[in-house]
Design a protein around this motif. Structure first.
Motif: not given
Length: 395
Positions: A27-30, A33-35, A55-58, A60-66
């Motif tokens: 979350k911190k890395a995203y 990058l987003a800023r 960054a948003s695409e990455a 979106n996947v890595l922030s969801d544990p499943a």
């Protein structure tokens, strides 16, 4: 997102984190990058916009544990190269590709053809991971939730304590106003796809199994646009600026994140919109500080006021209050004005903590010097007696 994207894209590298990174590190890395790459901060820079999207695409996947678990499993499965074209049989034979095997089993597909029963081999795994087996529709064809959007707002100290409503301008993808989001030229309408009959997916039976994949004719949308909208070029969405009125509650703190449900990017194919996360930065005040719900203030007093005591009038955020300074007050003592701190909607207000700072003048007049010497003679002090004892002991 297709399984091919999951295999070929290294989302950890996009965010610059290790595969073992925690959710907070991701979350911190995203956020960083987003800023840095947000289109509002890089107007007219297509490369920054691409970095922001990646960054948003990455995230979106890595922030969801499943989804992260599925992504790691698929990357691990293909990481060894066992299923890639060019892997040998082990006896020095011809290159072997599992998709060639399935292509031959389906009949009519040669060893050099990467199609499985008319569908790409990666679509087999796309169907498995998206629940497409057994004739299901899968993720690609159903409604897709819009992405979350992050923004940063700087508030004045007083506004953060009292609460404020401010307009927030966002530049993000939205529904095209010209075509209403259907991608068709005004005056025309999309027509149902003749291949999938509007379902958005096609199902193929292979023996005892049925595999679904997004319809290649309509790209999984279920409709086909013959005359594309000149504004969005048939995509149904454009990047535009929208203004939202955001209410910041009283007592919002620096670094706090406010979530606005449904104010993110619009969903696709009827999916719900994402959320808007507003990160709050509070500008420092020239007088007041803050510790939790308490406000802090440092007030200078003179030496006579500290010795004799005084009634001290100090400012608050909405007025002033009188505090009693008792005689013999040392520098650094803290006085408390109850209820004059940060107001809370769901609890009592904090306090105003006033730290007294005894000011010693750098120069004094001759008259003042004589008065101080007389004061010193009349008020013997034992403040350093414990030190004097040690000095005498040490000789």
């Amino acid at each position: 997102m297709s399984s091919k994207d999951w295999i070929e894209k290294d989302f950890y590298a996009v965010l610059g984190v290790d595969k073992s990174a925690s959710s907070d590190e991701i979350k911190k890395a995203y956020r960083k990058l987003a800023r840095e790459s947000h289109p509002d901060h890089n107007p007219g820079d297509p490369r920054a916009e691409e970095r922001f999207k990646a960054a948003s695409e990455a995230y979106n996947v890595l922030s969801d544990p499943a989804r992260r678990r599925e992504y790691d499993e698929m990357r691990s499965l293909f990481g060894s190269g066992a299923f890639r074209r060019g892997a040998r049989t082990g006896q020095g034979g011809a290159p072997f590709d599992v998709s060639d095997l399935f292509g031959q089993a389906a009949g009519g597909a040669g060893a050099g053809d990467r199609r499985f029963g008319g569908g790409n081999f990666s679509d087999l795994f796309s169907s498995i991971f998206s629940g497409g087996a057994g004739g299901g529709t899968g993720r690609a064809a159903g409604p897709t939730r819009g992405r979350d959007v992050e923004a940063e707002v700087a508030l004045d100290f007083t506004d953060a304590v009292r609460g404020v409503t401010l307009p927030l301008s966002l530049r993000a993808p939205g529904v095209c106003d010209t075509c209403g989001g259907d991608g068709a030229k005004p005056g025309t309408q999309p027509r149902p796809c003749q291949v999938c009959h509007g379902a958005g997916v096609t199902t193929r039976n292979q023996g005892a199994f049925a595999f679904s994949e997004p319809c290649r004719n309509c790209q999984g949308v279920g409709t086909v646009v013959d005359e594309k909208c000149p504004e969005c070029r048939g995509t149904g969405g454009v990047t535009k600026t929208r203004t939202l009125n955001v209410r910041f509650p009283a007592g919002v703190a620096d670094g706090q994140r406010i979530r606005l449900t449904g104010r993110g990017e619009p969903g696709e194919r009827g999916g719900s919109p994402g959320d808007l996360f507003v990160h709050v930065k509070v500008r420092p005040d020239d007088l007041f500080g803050r510790t939790g719900d308490d406000l802090t203030l440092t007030v200078p007093i003179t030496f006579p006021e500290a010795v004799l005591g005084t009634d001290l009038r100090v400012p608050t955020l909405d007025g002033a209050v009188t505090l009693r300074v008792p005689p013999g007050t040392p520098s650094g003592r803290v006085l408390r004005a109850r209820g004059k701190g940060v107001a809370r909607r769901d609890g009592p207000a904090g306090d105003l903590l006033v730290t007294l700072d005894v000011v010693v003048p750098a120069t004094v007049s001759d008259t003042a010097r004589e008065a101080l010497q007389a004061f010193d003679e009349q008020t013997p002090s034992a403040a350093r007696e414990h030190l004097d004892v040690r000095v005498r002991r040490n000789g």
